[in-house]
Scaffold this motif. Sequence first.
Motif: not given
Length: 490
Positions: A374-393
């Motif tokens: 039913r839900m085969d893959m659980h994806i945790h959408m967490s707070y902003c990490s440093f790698s995600a911050l670099k993508i936003l910048l």
Amino acid sequence: MKEIWTTLASIMGVWAFFQSLMHNIFPAEIRLIFQKTFNQFINYFSVYCYYEITEIDGVNTNELYDAVQLYLSTSASIAGNRLSLTRLLNSSALTFSLSNHDRVVDNYKNVPVVWEHFVMQRQSQTISWRPLPEDKRVFTLRVKKKDKSIILDSYLDFIMEKANELKRKNQDRLIYTNSGGGVMDPRGMIPWESVPFKHPSTFDTLAMDPGKKAEILDDLLGFAKGESFYQRTGRAWKRGYLLYGPPGTGKSSMIAAMANFLGYDIYDLELTGVNNNSELRKLFMKTSSKSIIVIEDIDCSINLTNRNDKKNDHVNAIPGIPNEGIEDMGNKITLSGLLNFSDGLWSCCGSERIFVFTTNHVEKIDPALLRSGRMDMHIHMSYCSFSALKILLKNYLGFDDEGSLKSETLKELEELIGKANITPADVSEILIKNTRDDEKAVKELIRELKIRGEMIKCSKKDDVNVEYVEKDNEEKYVDGDAHEDDLGNK
């Protein structure tokens, strides 16, 4: 040269005389038998065989004709001499097609095949319930007899598959919603309404850890190319994803990126607009293959809380109705109905579908809905990490990884982002407000990260103090009880 033309003219004259003699002496039945025998004689010595694919097969549209036309458009745009330009409905690209008597050569597994397009005037129509077009359009496929098995076994299936890929690539994405006020058609109400889906989110712009992003991409690719696997294992060709985490962590952007990556349409299912399980099944039957069915905030849409959570029994219980049933504002969808919708017999009606559920509180969802299948893959959408911050910048300010920011600034950001629980949506809002001044945007971001870090630090201290006070009071209470018991005994 003159002798050759004279000989050719003599042969044509003899052939015309022979045809006239046949027409005057022999009846039509004998002539038909002779013509059939002559054609078989010629075909026996010919090294080619021919296949015709007509636009209209009887009174029905031939899907193979449309597929061939779309498939050859990629070759015709380069090799064709006389081309027709078309633009499909909801398509963002022009397609080429062969004109009358034009031909193109294709190559499949080192086997050359020749396609030729004919447009002929249709003879007088017989009476039919569907009017036919005046022109009869036919594709003729010529291939050598020794390669006949290769072409019939896999080439036409290959064309259908490629045509479907081109159609999805050129066609605009659509997003559907079950508004309850659909448009009438001859068979009843159409439950879905659609608008073009123009969301620009992609996995390149998605603010997420690159490792987790690569894992999701591999899973999506495996699903999209796994038709033979699902057929071999006897499983329905579908997959379920659960996106969970705090608000503003990019769950909706993830869904849009998945749709743009796969080229699928989106069905945004609003459960509060569905009256019962039967209506839920009908909605599912009206969805198309190669689509993403989304149920956002499933813990808030209807009462599907965890049946094992005894703390919420007094909140979730409804007099006269079992806890697994739902009757909220007239809604009568049951948990069993939703489970069958996502993983029951009705979920097999169609193929290549993805179910995406989102929630901010995964602990409130019943475990039966969370299991694999039913839900085969659980994806945790967490707070902003440093790698995600670099993508936003990079997305908002154009900063790359090659020194757009000073190393001291990057180090400070890396240290602060780990201590501040800030979502990608909050970071994006700060950067959007200061897109005209990169330096100011970075300073504002650092200031906000420091403030949030201090707030978290203070809240942790308060929690420790409260815990200490409660523990101290509990000890005093226990000691007081013991003292009173001692006095009573005395």
